[in-house]
Design an enzyme around this catalytic site. Structure first.
Site, mmCIF file in Angstrom:
data_model
loop_
_atom_site.group_PDB
_atom_site.id
_atom_site.type_symbol
_atom_site.label_atom_id
_atom_site.label_comp_id
_atom_site.label_asym_id
_atom_site.label_seq_id
_atom_site.Cartn_x
_atom_site.Cartn_y
_atom_site.Cartn_z
ATOM 1 N N GLU A 48 14.836 17.249 -12.622
ATOM 2 C CA GLU A 48 15.223 18.564 -13.131
ATOM 3 C C GLU A 48 16.685 18.814 -12.792
ATOM 4 O O GLU A 48 17.053 18.879 -11.615
ATOM 5 C CB GLU A 48 14.338 19.650 -12.513
ATOM 6 C CG GLU A 48 14.750 21.073 -12.853
ATOM 7 C CD GLU A 48 14.001 22.102 -12.034
ATOM 8 O OE1 GLU A 48 14.586 23.165 -11.753
ATOM 9 O OE2 GLU A 48 12.839 21.853 -11.651
ATOM 10 N N LYS A 131 5.383 27.335 -12.281
ATOM 11 C CA LYS A 131 6.177 27.127 -11.072
ATOM 12 C C LYS A 131 5.907 28.253 -10.078
ATOM 13 O O LYS A 131 6.263 29.407 -10.332
ATOM 14 C CB LYS A 131 7.663 27.079 -11.442
ATOM 15 C CG LYS A 131 8.613 27.019 -10.264
ATOM 16 C CD LYS A 131 10.051 27.012 -10.759
ATOM 17 C CE LYS A 131 11.038 27.039 -9.621
ATOM 18 N NZ LYS A 131 12.433 26.968 -10.107
#
Length: 212
Positions: A48, A131
């Site tokens: 990421e 998340k």
């Protein structure tokens, strides 16, 4: 609402299988290519690139060319639909945000959530992974308690998770964990790539241990 019992999309399935998303965050993205090579060599298959890093979009494009198709490259700290559009155009195959509220996206989007209400709202909206952020202060026990009434929710804790915590979070029911500083350290700003390799192997081994 998306059927959460359905199989994950290929990108999310890659993240779930690997158990780790390496979060690359630094003042500039200049060192991300070298860091990515080390992480992937150790067995990390999801990276990421945070948009707060200068040159993040160029780094995403470069990593897509640099790495094999078995590695998924996403954009993090995506706060607006314009951020998302730019990241996808650069080659991001997933998007991560500390918050929710973005419109529909052409790639998997993992919104941030903290409370049970926020987690369930994201789940009902059909996001493949959610998340849990910031997770470090909550601890694995929070996730275990959360999954009691919400067993079908696929959660990726991120923020404040140390290497020694990986197995605990996965055992508590996490699909994967997001790891930033404790994994990457200062490797993106001139720090030791040898030390990074050791940390990455430790993280990958922790996933294998938790799932053995």
């Amino acid at each position: 609402m998306t059927d959460q019992r359905a199989p994950l999309d290929p990108v999310s399935a890659t993240i779930a299988a690997g158990g780790i998303v390496a979060v690359l965050r630094a003042p500039t993205a200049d060192g991300f290519a070298a860091v990515a090579d080390v992480l992937v060599a150790a067995g990390v298959t999801a990276l990421e690139v945070t948009l707060t890093s200068r040159g993040a979009l160029e780094a995403i494009s470069g990593l897509r060319r640099q790495l094999s198709d078995g590695v998924v490259i996403g954009a993090g700290t995506v706060l607006t639909d314009d951020d998302a559009k730019a990241a996808v155009e650069a080659g991001a195959t997933f998007l991560v945000s500390p918050v929710s509220g973005l419109g529909p996206q052409p790639v998997p989007f993992y919104p941030g959530a903290f409370s049970p209400t926020e987690v369930f709202a994201a789940h009902r909206a059909g996001h493949p992974l959610i998340k849990l952020f910031p997770a470090g202060g909550l601890g694995p026990g929070y996730l275990k308690d959360l999954r009691g009434p919400l067993p079908d929710v696929k959660i990726m804790p991120t923020g404040g998770i140390g290497l020694e915590d990986i197995a605990k979070w996965l055992t508590a029911g996490a699909v994967a964990v997001g790891l930033g500083g404790p994994l990457v350290g200062d490797a993106a700003t001139g720090g030791s790539l040898t030390a990074l390799a050791a940390r990455a192997r430790r993280a990958v081994d922790a996933v294998a241990f938790a799932r053995s």
